[in-house]
Design a protein around this motif. Structure first.
Motif, PDB file in Angstrom:
ATOM      1  N   TYR A   4     -39.338   8.362  -1.927  1.00  0.00           N
ATOM      2  CA  TYR A   4     -40.316   7.273  -1.811  1.00  0.00           C
ATOM      3  C   TYR A   4     -41.564   7.600  -2.602  1.00  0.00           C
ATOM      4  O   TYR A   4     -42.117   8.692  -2.493  1.00  0.00           O
ATOM      5  CB  TYR A   4     -40.693   7.051  -0.331  1.00  0.00           C
ATOM      6  N   LYS A   5     -41.957   6.657  -3.402  1.00  0.00           N
ATOM      7  CA  LYS A   5     -43.273   6.704  -4.052  1.00  0.00           C
ATOM      8  C   LYS A   5     -44.015   5.435  -3.661  1.00  0.00           C
ATOM      9  O   LYS A   5     -43.454   4.337  -3.757  1.00  0.00           O
ATOM     10  CB  LYS A   5     -43.118   6.721  -5.587  1.00  0.00           C
ATOM     11  N   PRO A   7     -45.942   2.197  -3.905  1.00  0.00           N
ATOM     12  CA  PRO A   7     -46.024   1.264  -5.042  1.00  0.00           C
ATOM     13  C   PRO A   7     -47.474   0.874  -5.342  1.00  0.00           C
ATOM     14  O   PRO A   7     -47.872  -0.285  -5.179  1.00  0.00           O
ATOM     15  CB  PRO A   7     -45.195   0.079  -4.565  1.00  0.00           C
ATOM     16  N   GLU A  51     -46.072  10.373   1.145  1.00  0.00           N
ATOM     17  CA  GLU A  51     -44.968  10.918   0.338  1.00  0.00           C
ATOM     18  C   GLU A  51     -44.687  12.374   0.699  1.00  0.00           C
ATOM     19  O   GLU A  51     -43.528  12.790   0.750  1.00  0.00           O
ATOM     20  CB  GLU A  51     -45.315  10.807  -1.155  1.00  0.00           C
ATOM     21  N   GLU A 308     -38.559  -2.128   0.759  1.00  0.00           N
ATOM     22  CA  GLU A 308     -39.092  -1.265  -0.304  1.00  0.00           C
ATOM     23  C   GLU A 308     -38.346   0.069  -0.358  1.00  0.00           C
ATOM     24  O   GLU A 308     -37.956   0.532  -1.429  1.00  0.00           O
ATOM     25  CB  GLU A 308     -40.590  -1.020  -0.063  1.00  0.00           C
ATOM     26  N   GLN A 312     -36.112   1.204  -3.551  1.00  0.00           N
ATOM     27  CA  GLN A 312     -36.391   2.388  -4.377  1.00  0.00           C
ATOM     28  C   GLN A 312     -35.166   3.299  -4.457  1.00  0.00           C
ATOM     29  O   GLN A 312     -34.827   3.809  -5.529  1.00  0.00           O
ATOM     30  CB  GLN A 312     -37.583   3.163  -3.808  1.00  0.00           C
TER      31      GLN A 312
ATOM     32  N   SER B 604     -38.905  -1.006 -12.076  1.00  0.00           N
ATOM     33  CA  SER B 604     -39.781  -0.230 -11.198  1.00  0.00           C
ATOM     34  C   SER B 604     -40.921   0.400 -11.983  1.00  0.00           C
ATOM     35  O   SER B 604     -40.739   0.801 -13.135  1.00  0.00           O
ATOM     36  CB  SER B 604     -38.946   0.846 -10.510  1.00  0.00           C
ATOM     37  N   LEU B 606     -43.182   3.127 -10.695  1.00  0.00           N
ATOM     38  CA  LEU B 606     -43.719   4.066  -9.711  1.00  0.00           C
ATOM     39  C   LEU B 606     -44.213   5.341 -10.372  1.00  0.00           C
ATOM     40  O   LEU B 606     -43.765   5.684 -11.446  1.00  0.00           O
ATOM     41  CB  LEU B 606     -42.632   4.402  -8.672  1.00  0.00           C
TER      42      LEU B 606
END
Lengths: 606, 606
Positions: A4-5, A7, A51, A308, A312, B604, B606
């Motif tokens: 996960y980053k 957004p 994160e 989300e 991702q 994306s 990110l």
């Protein structure tokens, strides 16, 4: 294996370009510190925390779950340490009033924080998240003393709070609440009864838990008009906030659930637990409803978070997993097969996830401005206008975004094929975790009744009229007849959006007329009507994002691909998602007869 | 807490009234024993076994799961005992040829058995269920000696069988299979490689497991044309069927999955395991495809099973759980609230489940007749006609019924509210268990490509034409212009069904034309096209059931309410479910551009 980053680019796009958040903050002197620089810095720090600290605990928390040991609940490994970091970092107090130890940042900023935390680890985020309900209750209805005693600790995060509504015999139908409150004559009450499904009802993260409990006073009227609200701490607290004796709020067990396993869902037994009344006698439900909308928007967020996270991860997988060849010819001839992202059906699932994640985020951030407006309103008219809008849009957000978020999570699992079904990859966890979101804080069916029954029919469509007026004004402003420099490009969105809104109004009127003759029309149409409304509302936000993107591209802007991507995703939404309204229009207008004509006994012959 | 009663009245309605199964059985002298009396007796016994032995193990099996201990897999408590009872009762051999120890009952009867078993306990049913794939392979492609050695034991149930296709790098794209088969010069081969996701790949129910393995011979062509099939027993077997040495097929681990936890999903390591070739060299995939359809219909059944189990349980709950009052006035004034079944939205979910369960069952039992026809066909023309029809309808059944079955399971959870999310009630298990069904045996996306790409476009629509001819003939036969005594009542079904079929044909042609210009049209439209087809096909079966019900009611029949219920459920289906085709028509005809125009890198930021 989940990644996960946050957004941030998308969040900033909404803050800066689509919703002019800094213009909005400037309206309120209380928010003068909320400058772009500070807000951006907060976003970056929050993203790091989520994160680096929360995401790694998401799959391990699911695997380990909470442990129940003789009344105590042990949260998964690392949860307490993360909670301490969170409190030390001042995250809990971020968007709460300064007078009780908060940092005075706007509530809307809390929503961005909640999004990042909730995407990285929804189960963990529920512990501090549930506190906000208790905090809002004390803030809105508590006495000065109650605020000083409880609100400060809750704001710091030293204690957490809960909302104790549900009982075994009732969840939706709170009129059936049986928990009793007997006055002790000294301003305190003895609370007795069993509450179930209490999120964060018991845990090891803090020394005390402040429960807000629905209960009945002696001789209170039956039903919803005889329910009062009480503050009942797990441990007794003296006037200075020191913890004393155990207050007879015992955790009987925690639920073994489909998902959100790291979030403890407690059965709480109140056995002459001491509490104090908050708000007027017998007005407990009204008091709760004052911030029901905010709580529901917070749950709507879970749909966006799940979408989300699923997006991702499935995007990364779709770029890596090699299977079959593109039907339009090999795309990676040097590899044993093409990555699955070349297949239109995989792309369709990814684009659907993208459209729901970004469209849902826009809907949430639009609504978060309303929450600021309600809290900061300088007069009752302003407050009421924002509150009406919030009340109208909340059931749509809650039900629609959790339903499409669940869909999105399922697309994620599907993109992984058989691997999506295996725990290791973390995709099935997202599906299990998000599945609660269409149930708690009012099921989809309840939201739909709230929308069609209360917000549309009861107000004779006033809130709908107000909202559609805003949408149609936008359409007019950007249309071919306007001076919008991007009107030619926007036409492909403006036309179907205007048409959709016009139909929405028409259908609403027709349903209102039908409902006058047969009340079952409401329940029979409501869920389809709500989903219909959701698709139209999301179309409005996609059109706004497209307009903002065209405006950015007209200038000398960086990251031009970001804005191109926005526009193309809007095109996808209008082409592939918005047509779902066609079927919903047909089914919501169908006669309730075919639903209701079958006697109960005729439903089964076993 | 789950309950299940086999829906015998519904199964008999399909056998006796809708599909004239006994007329069908009379066509084949081999099936002369399959009389109504015997078949009914088998149904009753099978129902008892499923209700009394399998259902009680469904939730306990989920909770306990399979245990992996140093290469061995221990199935949940009670599984082995139930398996022994199953074998002793002759259930495994029921519908297999007499020459190898079977009882010679029609394959279609096996489908009814599989439905009851699969509804009561899908995870358990997978152990004997997977054997059928291995049995069919040996039956169709084995030598006489292979049949005598393996088929008899498999038919008895003394051993079970598996299909070993998937490897870590490939599932759908079997051209990537790497497992090697080295000839030993004595007619045996040494098989080496890793297979994953092998259902029933290791367990403690039988002394041996017969694996059918896809592998490559030395120098075999690359891709799908270089794959051969091998019989590889877990334990070596001598000519008389006595078990000898361990054959180096070791279970490396079992997967920790979202659901079907009691069904062991094994990683199998073949380390110079001895095997024999079955079928011609390099024709492994073709051999497998001969019974791929049957396996897929067996998976389609999982959708119906999940829907039925969810329906039965949520119906009971909806009649008991008291919450709120009906909007049309109190229905149970003597109770604290009305049961939730009075609420139209709950009713809508229940009716949807009913429509999918019964409609899906009809689709399955229609298809089961085709399987009989293929096995029993007296000439190649007959066989081919049935096989074409089966090939056409299989992807629709597999993808559509598992998708709507998943929906139905989710409605069940939703009807239970928060309680649906708790393990205790068993509703979330149904959701988790059924979720695999849209993935294995070819994902929904793969079924959709098979339907639109191979079965429609490659045959220039021949199979579609054949099928729609049948439907339109039915429409004509029952229409207002016919002598059908129920034509007036049937008109409400015949008109939308005819229109739906005409549109289906039109859209197919238009898609074929578009696909000529852009191959991405296929993948872009396929899933929506498949779901569209599914809703039309199910409408055909609901119309047939309604016609049969009207015919029954015209006579002096018992259980009149059963037939009334059928007709009203058909009305519900046409009113509330069939309109879903409207949106699907719009989205499947949309230009693939909006799907594919976005570069991968633009998905994306990110």
């Amino acid at each position: 294996m989940q990644s996960y980053k946050a957004p941030l680019m998308d969040i900033k796009f909404l803050f800066n370009d689509v919703f002019d958040y800094y213009g909005h903050y400037q309206k309120y002197p209380e928010f003068e510190d909320a400058t772009p620089d500070l807000v951006d810095a907060i976003f970056v720090e929050c993203a790091k925390f989520c994160e680096n600290e929360l995401l790694p605990l998401n799959q391990t928390g699911d695997k380990e779950g909470c442990t129940f040991d003789n009344g105590k609940v042990i949260t998964p490994k690392g949860f307490k340490e993360a909670y301490n970091l969170y409190v030390e970092g001042g995250w809990q107090s971020l968007s709460h009033p300064i007078e009780h130890g908060g940092q005075g940042m706007p509530p809307s900023l809390g929503m961005a924080k909640a999004e990042m935390m909730g995407t990285a680890n929804w189960s963990w985020a529920m512990y501090p998240g549930l506190s906000h309900g208790a905090m809002n209750t004390v803030q809105s209805h508590g006495t000065k003393a109650q605020k000083e005693l409880y609100l400060t600790k809750l704001t710091e995060g030293t204690w957490t709070g809960t909302m104790c509504l549900t009982e075994p015999q009732c969840g939706t139908d709170l009129g059936q609440v049986k928990t009793k409150a007997e006055p002790n004559g000294d301003g305190t009450y003895n609370i007795s009864g069993t509450k179930i499904f209490i999120s964060a009802g018991e845990h090891d993260l803090t020394d005390n838990i402040i429960h807000i409990v629905l209960a009945r006073l002696p001789g209170a009227p039956k039903g919803t008009r005889g329910i009062s609200l009480f503050i009942v701490p797990k441990m007794q607290v003296d006037q200075s906030g020191n913890i004393g004796e155990f207050n007879n709020v015992s955790c009987g067990s925690i639920e073994d659930k489909m998902g959100i396993k790291a979030s403890a869902t407690a059965v709480l037994n109140f056995d002459n637990a001491k509490g104090v009344l908050i708000g007027p006698e017998n007005k407990g439900l009204e008091c709760m409803f004052t911030f029901m909308n905010t709580a529901r928007v917070g749950t709507a967020l879970q749909g966006v978070c799940a979408s989300e996270l699923a997006y991702q991860n499935s995007l990364l997988y779709a770029k890596e997993r090699l299977s079959m060849r593109s039907l339009t010819g090999k795309k990676c001839p040097d590899k044993v097969a093409d990555p699955i992202i070349v297949h239109p059906d995989v792309r369709k699932m990814l684009m659907t996830q993208k459209a729901f994640s970004e469209g849902g985020r826009a809907m949430i951030y639009y609504t978060a401005k309303l929450v600021d407006d309600i809290e900061m309103a300088k007069n009752e008219d302003e407050r009421k206008a924002a509150d009406d809008r919030l009340g109208f849009i909340t059931p749509i957000l809650k039900a629609f975004l959790t339903e499409v978020g669940t869909e999105s999570a399922n697309h994620g699992l599907q993109i992984f094929g058989g691997h999506g079904y295996i725990k290791e990859w973390g995709m099935e966890q997202i599906v299990r975790d998000v599945r609660i979101s269409t149930l708690y804080e009012g099921t989809t069916g309840i939201q739909a009744l709230d929308l069609l029954g209360r917000k549309i029919l009861l107000t004779h469509g006033r809130s709908l009229k107000d909202f559609t007026k805003e949408v149609l004004l936008f359409c007019k402003d950007k249309s071919m007849l306007s001076k919008n420099p991007h009107k030619r490009q926007m036409n492909k969105f403006i036309w179907p959006l205007s048409k959709g809104v016009a139909n929405w109004q028409q259908y609403s009127i027709r349903l209102a007329l039908k409902a006058k003759k047969n009340r079952d029309v409401v329940g029979s149409a409501s869920v389809d009507y709500l989903m219909y409304s959701g698709y139209i509302v999301m179309a409005y936000f996609w059109a706004q994002m497209a307009q903002s993107a065209y405006e950015k591209l007209a200038g000398d802007v960086e990251n031009r691909d970001f804005y191109r991507s926005k526009i193309k995703t809007a095109e996808f939404y209008f082409d592939r998602i918005l047509p779902r309204t066609k079927s919903l229009a047909a089914t919501m207008m169908a006669d309730p007869k075919t639903l209701m004509q079958l006697d109960e006994e005729l439903l089964s012959f076993l």
